[in-house]
Design an enzyme around this catalytic site. Structure first.
Site, PDB file in Angstrom:
ATOM      1  N   SER A 142      59.757  75.615  65.555  1.00 51.58           N
ATOM      2  CA  SER A 142      59.216  75.506  64.205  1.00 51.58           C
ATOM      3  C   SER A 142      58.433  76.765  63.915  1.00 51.58           C
ATOM      4  O   SER A 142      58.079  77.523  64.833  1.00 51.58           O
ATOM      5  CB  SER A 142      58.285  74.286  64.134  1.00 51.58           C
ATOM      6  OG  SER A 142      57.454  74.313  62.989  1.00 51.58           O
TER       7      SER A 142
ATOM      8  N   TYR B 295      51.453  68.621  67.676  1.00 48.97           N
ATOM      9  CA  TYR B 295      52.716  69.258  67.281  1.00 48.97           C
ATOM     10  C   TYR B 295      52.680  70.759  67.559  1.00 48.97           C
ATOM     11  O   TYR B 295      53.611  71.329  68.135  1.00 48.97           O
ATOM     12  CB  TYR B 295      52.970  68.984  65.800  1.00 48.97           C
ATOM     13  CG  TYR B 295      54.332  69.382  65.299  1.00 48.97           C
ATOM     14  CD1 TYR B 295      55.402  68.495  65.365  1.00 48.97           C
ATOM     15  CD2 TYR B 295      54.557  70.636  64.733  1.00 48.97           C
ATOM     16  CE1 TYR B 295      56.658  68.848  64.889  1.00 48.97           C
ATOM     17  CE2 TYR B 295      55.801  70.998  64.256  1.00 48.97           C
ATOM     18  CZ  TYR B 295      56.855  70.103  64.336  1.00 48.97           C
ATOM     19  OH  TYR B 295      58.093  70.464  63.873  1.00 48.97           O
TER      20      TYR B 295
END
Length: 266
Positions: free
Chosen positions: A148, A161
């Site tokens: 990401s 995350y």
């Protein structure tokens, strides 16, 4: 084009994975589903791994007419031994499964932090560990870790995350260095916000964390740092994954292919 406007799917890159076996985690929806369909269209026999039994079954049905095939594998990646076993004999491994919770650190549940790290970092390690003997044995393999922009940048309220994605970047680079003498590449794909159920589910949490209405989250939070003001489509990410599996990317390893609309250009 409005930020929420759908983007037309990209033209498919020529790719032949006939005779290859691919494993995609988090395959029931979003990026994982798009990747599984793309690799099956290229001729790969795809093991679609997800804990959502109905989702992977419908995926297999959707892929019925493609060159390759999709085999649904219902698996919870917190079962690390089962994850490693599932990866045995795979030629292409796409580590995609993920989960998200948006909370300040002082309010972040420790058990959720542990689960996020297990699914998004420890499970990829075990999957790579399970796949490498076969890849090394044949002198060819492709590992693609769906990271990401948060593998390269941090955002508030996403401690688990961000930590998991940063760890995945390091794991991917280590696998690249170890795999290079054996014909195995390992890379990350780093999209910005993608039009997936995972992103849709965090809108309310983001609104609460930032103290703004839900309808302002997309433009004021998710796309604030992106020069291109739209969400990435899952098919665009899948095409990047396909590129990294092709012969034209045989010299690409240990790096991150960023699809962030200019986010990291700041």
């Amino acid at each position: 084009m409005t930020p929420t406007g759908a983007f037309p799917p990209p033209h498919a890159l020529a790719l032949d994975l006939g005779g290859r076996t691919a494993l995609v985690t988090g395959a029931a929806s979003g990026i994982g589903r798009a990747c599984a369909l793309r690799l099956a269209a290229a001729g790969a026999k795809v093991r679609a791994v997800d804990r959502d039994a109905e989702g992977v079954e419908s995926l297999a049905e959707e892929a019925a007419g493609l060159t390759g095939g999709i085999e649904p594998h219902v698996l919870d990646l917190t079962d690390l031994d089962a994850a490693e076993h599932a990866a045995a004999g795979t030629d292409v491994l796409v580590n995609n499964a993920g989960l998200q919770l948006v909370r300040p650190i002082e309010e972040f549940p420790p058990d959720v932090f542990h689960t996020v790290l297990t699914v998004m970092l420890e499970a990829p390690f075990r999957l790579i560990r399970g796949a490498l003997p076969h890849m090394y044995g044949q002198g060819w393999g492709r590992i693609v870790n769906v990271s990401s922009v948060h593998g390269l940048r941090a955002s508030p309220y996403k401690s688990a995350y961000v930590a998991a994605k940063h760890g995945l970047e390091g794991l991917s680079k280590t696998a690249a260095l170890e795999g290079a003498p054996h014909g195995v590449t390992s890379n990350c794909v780093n999209p910005g916000y993608v039009r997936t159920p995972l992103v849709e589910r965090q809108l309310a949490d983001q609104a609460q964390a930032h103290g703004i209405p839900v309808e302002r989250v997309l433009t004021e939070v998710l796309l604030q740092d992106s020069a291109v003001k739209r969400l990435v489509e899952p098919e665009e990410v899948a095409e990047a994954v396909a590129y990294l599996c092709g012969p034209q990317a045989s010299f690409v390893t240990g790096t991150s292919l960023v699809l962030d609309g200019g986010w990291t250009a700041h």
